[in-house]
Design a protein around this motif. Structure first.
Motif, PDB file in Angstrom:
ATOM      1  N   GLN A  43      34.301  45.484  33.674  1.00 17.15           N
ATOM      2  CA  GLN A  43      35.484  46.224  33.405  1.00 17.15           C
ATOM      3  C   GLN A  43      36.851  45.507  34.320  1.00 17.15           C
ATOM      4  N   CYS A  44      36.460  44.772  35.313  1.00 13.28           N
ATOM      5  CA  CYS A  44      37.421  44.276  36.161  1.00 13.28           C
ATOM      6  C   CYS A  44      37.112  42.938  36.503  1.00 13.28           C
ATOM      7  N   HIS A  45      35.844  42.403  36.730  1.00 14.94           N
ATOM      8  CA  HIS A  45      35.512  41.069  36.980  1.00 14.94           C
ATOM      9  C   HIS A  45      35.513  40.057  35.881  1.00 14.94           C
ATOM     10  N   SER A  46      36.876  40.241  35.165  1.00 17.42           N
ATOM     11  CA  SER A  46      36.660  39.200  34.155  1.00 17.42           C
ATOM     12  C   SER A  46      38.168  38.772  33.765  1.00 17.42           C
ATOM     13  N   GLY A  47      38.743  38.219  34.992  1.00 16.49           N
ATOM     14  CA  GLY A  47      39.988  37.767  34.817  1.00 16.49           C
ATOM     15  C   GLY A  47      40.283  36.349  34.155  1.00 16.49           C
ATOM     16  N   PRO A  48      41.630  36.051  33.887  1.00 20.66           N
ATOM     17  CA  PRO A  48      41.480  34.556  33.317  1.00 20.66           C
ATOM     18  C   PRO A  48      41.540  33.552  34.246  1.00 20.66           C
ATOM     19  N   SER A  49      41.289  32.455  34.124  1.00 21.33           N
ATOM     20  CA  SER A  49      41.028  31.402  34.834  1.00 21.33           C
ATOM     21  C   SER A  49      41.053  30.033  34.197  1.00 21.33           C
ATOM     22  N   PRO A  50      41.592  28.991  34.811  1.00 21.71           N
ATOM     23  CA  PRO A  50      41.227  27.577  34.349  1.00 21.71           C
ATOM     24  C   PRO A  50      39.771  27.308  34.317  1.00 21.71           C
TER      25      PRO A  50
END
Length: 519
Positions: free
Chosen positions: A288-295
């Motif tokens: 729910q939260c630990h799926s942020g955008p990243s290179p």
């Protein structure tokens, strides 16, 4: 169950006190999902009772949570000890202007040129603390443009610690900010009814990371209804959902009840004991939260933190659960815990992670077999060093990737690989030979006479330059590479300069100037 989690997490679009708004016990009349046959609900505001009520029956978990980082992901600025930044008439000259940080009575203020903000909330605490505030004469809470970075020792503009923001701007661009706090930050930093999460996922952007993707409702706008928050900060019901029925003697559940399943959505386990054993369910709660955008690297590996669930879902170890390694009620394995006298916490976390590895790879639970697998000259090296190397930019340290993989993956071996993160002074050709001779693994590597460390420090990708700098900072080779690393101090990107300074500080053993200066 794991197959749908991989699909669910892989396609998400990531967005990135106690505020008792309502004590109503009204129940929803929505149709129950396939997880329950009753018409009960655990997703509406009236279903949430707050962490203090949970602590009445679960005192040990409540006590651990009370000292955890989850609890202080957001806090009211008025909460005792919530603010860690220097508001004692501190100032920061930057980009042709001056920001001031003051305290008057029990209130904190951030003045950016012509605009004065009263600080209302904090975001984070240990590695970095940002602030939310309201400009004088206004009511909209906004994310403020300067944060307190403890390891760097002071106040910094967002581009120094937030790589999302890219280029720096003139001071005037920081003087008056308009980013509403409720559009991004509290979705992952606070606790609120799960019905709001489903409504957000049902909107036109489909934003969502976990179990909310399996349900639908009338769509909602991008902002969290702040008045509906259960707590500012992540508390029990952020993961366990509304506990009203459980407190009255009923069952608790990870799965939402009282929401409409999306067509074709899989059924979830009907009992909590089964949910806890199911990697798909547990990991979707964390996702729910630990799926942020990243290179990302060519194999999809994230290079910034908060994307752990996407990385784990893309790993071959599909049966592993986040909770096999992490206790969500406690502090984590961040290096800072050692300075807080919590070395045992870090040691326990490493032990749990290794036990999770050998839970499936049972042959390697034998110490002699593990040494043989690691190969000659690798005393002290663990599964984590080779299969989860430290290539992810955290808040103030480089941390382990959660994409469990082989150091022989040909897609990324030229960009970054676990072997050369230790053997920085060796070429990729040497690594190819070592893998062939020691493990009978044959890989193709780019033709390059430079050592891997030199190659990465010269990369066109800023993230790889920083991975290399911080690998040197952990290595005895660091002093020798210092002149090449110091080139990053003149990088046009503010966050590259800042993180290079952290690496230089670790290598040289003394702090260098951290004053933010535009380039």
């Amino acid at each position: 169950m794991v197959r749908w989690l991989v699909l669910l997490v892989g396609v998400v679009v990531a967005a990135c006190t106690r505020d008792p708004a309502s004590t109503s016990t009204a129940t929803s009349t929505s149709t129950a999902t396939s997880t329950a046959t009753s018409t009960s609900t655990n997703i509406e505001r009236g279903d949430y009772i707050g962490p203090d009520a949970c602590g009445n029956c679960h005192p040990d978990q409540y006590d651990a949570w009370s000292h955890s980082l989850h609890r202080v992901m957001n806090a009211r600025a008025s909460d005792p000890g919530a603010v860690i930044g220097d508001f004692a008439n501190a100032s920061l000259r930057y980009a042709g202007g001056e920001a001031k940080f003051t305290r008057e009575g029990g209130a904190y203020y951030m003045t950016t040129g012509r605009v004065r903000y009263r600080v209302t909330r904090t975001i984070g605490r240990r590695g970095l603390q940002e602030y939310v505030g309201v400009a004088e004469g206004r009511s909209e809470e906004v994310r403020l443009p300067f944060g307190w970075w403890p390891r760097a020792g002071g106040w910094f503009p967002q581009p120094y610690f937030d790589p999302w923001l890219g280029d720096e701007r003139s001071f005037d661009a920081y003087a008056e900010v308009t980013e509403p706090w409720a559009e991004r930050c509290p979705w992952c930093h606070s606790t609120y009814p799960f019905a709001e999460r489903i409504a957000r996922a049902s909107g036109p952007r489909g934003v969502g990371h976990g179990l909310e993707q399996l349900f639908e409702s009338a769509p909602a706008g991008p902002r969290l209804a702040v008045d509906e928050q259960v707590t500012v900060g992540i508390s029990c019901e952020s993961c366990h959902l509304g506990g009203r029925e459980h407190a009255a003697g009923g069952a608790i559940a990870f799965a939402p009840r009282g929401a409409e399943p999306r067509p074709g959505a899989p059924s979830l386990p009907a009992e909590f004991a089964a949910e806890r054993r199911d990697a798909g369910v547990v990991n979707a709660v964390c996702a729910q939260c630990h799926s942020g955008p990243s290179p990302r690297l060519a194999d999809g590996t994230a290079l910034r933190n908060s994307s752990e669930a996407i990385d784990l879902a893309a790993s071959p170890c599909h049966g592993i659960k986040c909770t096999d390694c992490h206790d969500p009620h406690r502090a984590d394995a961040h290096p800072e815990v050692e300075r807080e006298g919590l070395r045992s916490v870090r040691g326990e976390a490493e032990a749990r992670a290794l036990a999770a590895c050998t839970g499936c790879h049972t042959a390697l639970a034998d110490a002699a077999a593990a040494r043989s697998h690691a190969g000659t000259g690798h005393a002290g090296v663990t599964c984590l060093d080779c299969h989860m190397p430290r290539i992810v930019m955290g808040l103030d340290h480089y941390v382990r990737t959660h994409r469990i993989s082989s150091p022989t993956d040909s897609r990324v071996i030229g960009d970054v690989n676990a072997c050369n993160l230790c053997h920085l002074d060796r070429t990729l050709a040497w690594t190819r030979g070592a893998l062939r001779d020691g493990w009978d693994v044959h890989v193709a590597v780019p033709d390059d006479d430079r050592t891997a460390g030199e190659r990465w420090l010269a990369s066109e990708t800023p993230a790889l330059r920083l991975v290399a700098a911080h690998a040197y900072a952990r290595s005895p080779l660091g002093p020798r590479a210092l002149p090449a690393i110091e080139r990053g101090l003149a990088d046009p990107l503010a966050y590259v300069r800042a993180w290079t300074k952290l690496a230089v500080h670790d290598i040289a053993g003394h702090r260098i100037s951290f004053d933010p200066i535009t380039r």
